[in-house]
Design a protein around this motif. Structure first.
Motif, PDB file in Angstrom:
ATOM      1  N   ILE A 105       0.828  -1.209   0.000  1.00 24.24           N
ATOM      2  CA  ILE A 105       0.000   0.000   0.000  1.00 24.24           C
ATOM      3  C   ILE A 105       0.862   1.259   0.000  1.00 24.24           C
ATOM      4  O   ILE A 105       0.651   2.179  -0.807  1.00 24.24           O
ATOM      5  CB  ILE A 105      -0.957  -0.010   1.207  1.00 24.24           C
ATOM      6  CG1 ILE A 105      -2.003  -1.123   1.034  1.00 24.24           C
ATOM      7  CG2 ILE A 105      -1.644   1.344   1.368  1.00 24.24           C
ATOM      8  CD1 ILE A 105      -2.856  -1.356   2.251  1.00 24.24           C
ATOM      9  N   VAL A 106       1.860   1.323   0.877  1.00 26.00           N
ATOM     10  CA  VAL A 106       2.652   2.556   0.969  1.00 26.00           C
ATOM     11  C   VAL A 106       3.508   2.769  -0.272  1.00 26.00           C
ATOM     12  O   VAL A 106       3.753   3.913  -0.672  1.00 26.00           O
ATOM     13  CB  VAL A 106       3.517   2.585   2.247  1.00 26.00           C
ATOM     14  CG1 VAL A 106       2.658   2.535   3.490  1.00 26.00           C
ATOM     15  CG2 VAL A 106       4.549   1.467   2.268  1.00 26.00           C
ATOM     16  N   SER A 107       3.956   1.692  -0.909  1.00 23.86           N
ATOM     17  CA  SER A 107       4.754   1.859  -2.122  1.00 23.86           C
ATOM     18  C   SER A 107       3.901   2.470  -3.232  1.00 23.86           C
ATOM     19  O   SER A 107       4.356   3.356  -3.971  1.00 23.86           O
ATOM     20  CB  SER A 107       5.342   0.523  -2.572  1.00 23.86           C
ATOM     21  OG  SER A 107       4.335  -0.374  -2.996  1.00 23.86           O
ATOM     22  N   LEU A 108       2.644   2.033  -3.344  1.00 19.61           N
ATOM     23  CA  LEU A 108       1.749   2.598  -4.348  1.00 19.61           C
ATOM     24  C   LEU A 108       1.359   4.031  -4.002  1.00 19.61           C
ATOM     25  O   LEU A 108       1.317   4.907  -4.878  1.00 19.61           O
ATOM     26  CB  LEU A 108       0.499   1.729  -4.471  1.00 19.61           C
ATOM     27  CG  LEU A 108       0.709   0.355  -5.107  1.00 19.61           C
ATOM     28  CD1 LEU A 108      -0.528  -0.526  -4.908  1.00 19.61           C
ATOM     29  CD2 LEU A 108       1.034   0.483  -6.592  1.00 19.61           C
ATOM     30  N   GLN A 109       1.081   4.277  -2.736  1.00 20.27           N
ATOM     31  CA  GLN A 109       0.713   5.636  -2.322  1.00 20.27           C
ATOM     32  C   GLN A 109       1.850   6.623  -2.576  1.00 20.27           C
ATOM     33  O   GLN A 109       1.600   7.816  -2.785  1.00 20.27           O
ATOM     34  CB  GLN A 109       0.321   5.636  -0.849  1.00 20.27           C
ATOM     35  CG  GLN A 109      -1.008   4.961  -0.568  1.00 20.27           C
ATOM     36  CD  GLN A 109      -1.317   4.856   0.905  1.00 20.27           C
ATOM     37  OE1 GLN A 109      -0.410   4.871   1.746  1.00 20.27           O
ATOM     38  NE2 GLN A 109      -2.589   4.752   1.251  1.00 20.27           N
ATOM     39  N   PRO A 127      -9.264  -4.442  -1.559  1.00 20.28           N
ATOM     40  CA  PRO A 127      -9.820  -3.100  -1.753  1.00 20.28           C
ATOM     41  C   PRO A 127      -8.836  -1.993  -1.412  1.00 20.28           C
ATOM     42  O   PRO A 127      -8.817  -0.939  -2.071  1.00 20.28           O
ATOM     43  CB  PRO A 127     -11.028  -3.081  -0.801  1.00 20.28           C
ATOM     44  CG  PRO A 127     -11.415  -4.515  -0.655  1.00 20.28           C
ATOM     45  CD  PRO A 127     -10.119  -5.272  -0.686  1.00 20.28           C
ATOM     46  N   LEU A 128      -7.998  -2.199  -0.391  1.00 19.37           N
ATOM     47  CA  LEU A 128      -7.019  -1.181  -0.004  1.00 19.37           C
ATOM     48  C   LEU A 128      -5.928  -1.040  -1.062  1.00 19.37           C
ATOM     49  O   LEU A 128      -5.496   0.072  -1.384  1.00 19.37           O
ATOM     50  CB  LEU A 128      -6.396  -1.549   1.350  1.00 19.37           C
ATOM     51  CG  LEU A 128      -7.355  -1.681   2.533  1.00 19.37           C
ATOM     52  CD1 LEU A 128      -6.602  -2.140   3.773  1.00 19.37           C
ATOM     53  CD2 LEU A 128      -8.069  -0.355   2.804  1.00 19.37           C
ATOM     54  N   VAL A 129      -5.478  -2.168  -1.611  1.00 16.44           N
ATOM     55  CA  VAL A 129      -4.420  -2.138  -2.628  1.00 16.44           C
ATOM     56  C   VAL A 129      -4.945  -1.520  -3.919  1.00 16.44           C
ATOM     57  O   VAL A 129      -4.264  -0.709  -4.568  1.00 16.44           O
ATOM     58  CB  VAL A 129      -3.866  -3.552  -2.879  1.00 16.44           C
ATOM     59  CG1 VAL A 129      -2.846  -3.542  -4.010  1.00 16.44           C
ATOM     60  CG2 VAL A 129      -3.235  -4.117  -1.608  1.00 16.44           C
ATOM     61  N   VAL A 130      -6.159  -1.894  -4.307  1.00 12.36           N
ATOM     62  CA  VAL A 130      -6.745  -1.344  -5.530  1.00 12.36           C
ATOM     63  C   VAL A 130      -6.894   0.179  -5.414  1.00 12.36           C
ATOM     64  O   VAL A 130      -6.592   0.919  -6.359  1.00 12.36           O
ATOM     65  CB  VAL A 130      -8.107  -2.006  -5.820  1.00 12.36           C
ATOM     66  CG1 VAL A 130      -8.839  -1.271  -6.934  1.00 12.36           C
ATOM     67  CG2 VAL A 130      -7.904  -3.467  -6.201  1.00 12.36           C
ATOM     68  N   ALA A 131      -7.312   0.650  -4.245  1.00 15.79           N
ATOM     69  CA  ALA A 131      -7.442   2.097  -4.051  1.00 15.79           C
ATOM     70  C   ALA A 131      -6.082   2.782  -4.117  1.00 15.79           C
ATOM     71  O   ALA A 131      -5.935   3.855  -4.720  1.00 15.79           O
ATOM     72  CB  ALA A 131      -8.115   2.386  -2.715  1.00 15.79           C
ATOM     73  N   ALA A 132      -5.066   2.174  -3.506  1.00 14.29           N
ATOM     74  CA  ALA A 132      -3.724   2.761  -3.513  1.00 14.29           C
ATOM     75  C   ALA A 132      -3.124   2.768  -4.911  1.00 14.29           C
ATOM     76  O   ALA A 132      -2.309   3.634  -5.243  1.00 14.29           O
ATOM     77  CB  ALA A 132      -2.818   1.996  -2.550  1.00 14.29           C
ATOM     78  N   ALA A 133      -3.522   1.804  -5.747  1.00 12.18           N
ATOM     79  CA  ALA A 133      -2.964   1.699  -7.099  1.00 12.18           C
ATOM     80  C   ALA A 133      -3.331   2.891  -7.971  1.00 12.18           C
ATOM     81  O   ALA A 133      -2.714   3.100  -9.018  1.00 12.18           O
ATOM     82  CB  ALA A 133      -3.427   0.405  -7.762  1.00 12.18           C
ATOM     83  N   GLU A 134      -4.315   3.686  -7.545  1.00 14.58           N
ATOM     84  CA  GLU A 134      -4.649   4.894  -8.303  1.00 14.58           C
ATOM     85  C   GLU A 134      -3.517   5.912  -8.258  1.00 14.58           C
ATOM     86  O   GLU A 134      -3.418   6.774  -9.137  1.00 14.58           O
ATOM     87  CB  GLU A 134      -5.935   5.513  -7.741  1.00 14.58           C
ATOM     88  CG  GLU A 134      -7.161   4.631  -7.920  1.00 14.58           C
ATOM     89  CD  GLU A 134      -8.404   5.243  -7.319  1.00 14.58           C
ATOM     90  OE1 GLU A 134      -8.324   6.385  -6.805  1.00 14.58           O
ATOM     91  OE2 GLU A 134      -9.474   4.596  -7.354  1.00 14.58           O
TER      92      GLU A 134
END
Length: 377
Positions: A105-109, A127-134
């Motif tokens: 998550i933090v790498s994508l954010q 759901p958390l990873v998909v949101a961060a992938a934006e």
């Protein structure tokens, strides 16, 4: 050329990533492993500019690393997250288990490219990873999902009819329930195709691993579970297929070598010369067969967990970890692994995956439930 941060650097994916990165000329900016052991120390010496993180160092290793590496060295989950969030990097997440979620998550954010080999990130926290992938860029490294990603590249998702994940069938392909009731640990660890760690090898034998990949594919590509299928392919040459609405199929074929999907994740959308031997298609027959869902019920349990949603996939994953460990210690039988998972799922009160804390609580609850289920056997 981006710099690379390798999480799980001493594992199989980590070491192969470093091999590929060295050959391509990528700069290695960070290395992380669970322990402050000799393997990580050797890598820290080789990559003298890289930051080093040990997530769970013992006292002796912790003291040695602080003395030798000084400010280059960090420890704990917080340091792992900081390493994953370094801007402008390709972060290869090869951490084993649900512990890799926060790093994903933090790498994508941070806007990084995440080369994801930690399937549990999407299973327990999809759901958390998909949101961060934006905010970042998510490229799968698992061979099956890399194959799907490459087949879908340039295509329109609405034109995809279904995804077909291939499974080798593991060491027990063709065995019935009666046979499986008698198998032991050594047999289950004798995978016919891949050489992997004990948990993933047992998961391949039960088809839990394929079930986790089904959940992962659902989140990666946004398709419902009734459009994600599994087919047994003993040769492990076709890594996965995509079927389109016009009836045509695209398949990704090649030798069974993780350096191919690792390299693609690092160089995407370009390709580079590789070191893997070319595959001779004239020397191998390709066969496919349906999964025996009676002998391997864990696959349908994974579908049920995915369709149930919320924290149910996290409970599925945690129950499997506990059950596999019990099997490896000969405390339960092979068929009991699916039985423990089923009991935990039945007992689990799923909630929305609204935060990492919700996932962690579900993981803890499921582990307690699984331990009780193991004790009853």
């Amino acid at each position: 050329m981006r710099s690379v941060v390798v999480l799980g650097a001493t594992g199989s994916v980590g070491r192969q990533t470093l091999e590929v990165a060295d050959r391509l000329g990528f700069s290695v900016e960070g290395l992380a492993a669970r322990r402050a052991g000799r393997e990580l120390e050797e890598l820290a010496t080789r990559y003298e500019r890289a930051a080093i993180v040990a997530v769970e160092p013992d006292e002796a290793g912790h003291a040695r690393y602080r003395d030798r590496f000084g400010k280059r060295y960090g420890w704990g989950m917080g340091a792992l997250a900081e390493l994953a969030a370094r801007p402008g990097c390709t972060v290869v997440n090869g951490v084993v288990g649900a512990a890799g979620l926060e790093a994903s998550i933090v790498s994508l954010q941070a806007g990084n490219r995440l080369a994801l080999a930690n399937k549990e990130s999407l299973v327990v926290g999809g759901p958390l990873v998909v949101a961060a992938a934006e905010s970042g860029e998510l490229i799968p490294v698992d061979s099956e999902h890399s194959a799907l990603f490459q087949c879908i590249h340039g295509e329109a998702i609405p034109e995809v009819s279904r995804l077909l994940l291939t499974a080798s069938g593991g060491p027990f392909r063709g065995r019935n329930v009666t046979d499986l009731a008698r198998v032991g640990v050594d047999e289950a660890l004798a995978h016919p195709t891949w050489r992997m760690g004990p948990r993933i090898t047992i998961d391949s034998a039960t088809l839990v691993n394929k079930g986790l990949e089904v959940i992962e594919a659902h989140f990666l590509f946004g398709l419902p579970f009734d459009r994600v299928d599994v087919v047994v392919h003993p040769q492990s040459i076709v890594h996965s297929l995509v079927e389109f609405v016009d009836g045509s199929l695209k398949a990704h074929l090649g030798v069974t070598d993780m350096r191919i999907p690792i390299q693609y994740a690092l160089t995407y959308p370009a390709r580079a010369d590789g070191v893997v031997p070319r595959f001779d298609i004239t020397r191998t027959a390709l066969t496919f067969e349906p999964v025996d869902r009676v002998a391997f019920p864990a696959l349908d349990l994974a579908y049920a967990a995915g369709r149930g949603g919320g924290t149910l996939p996290a409970a599925f994953n945690a129950a499997d970890e506990v059950a596999v460990e019990a099997f490896l210690r000969s405390r339960i039988g092979f068929l009991d692994i699916a039985g423990v998972i089923a009991e935990v799922m039945e007992d689990h009160d799923a909630v929305d995956v609204a935060s990492i804390d919700a996932v962690r609580q579900a993981d803890r609850d499921a582990r307690r439930s699984a331990a009780a289920a193991v004790a009853r056997r």
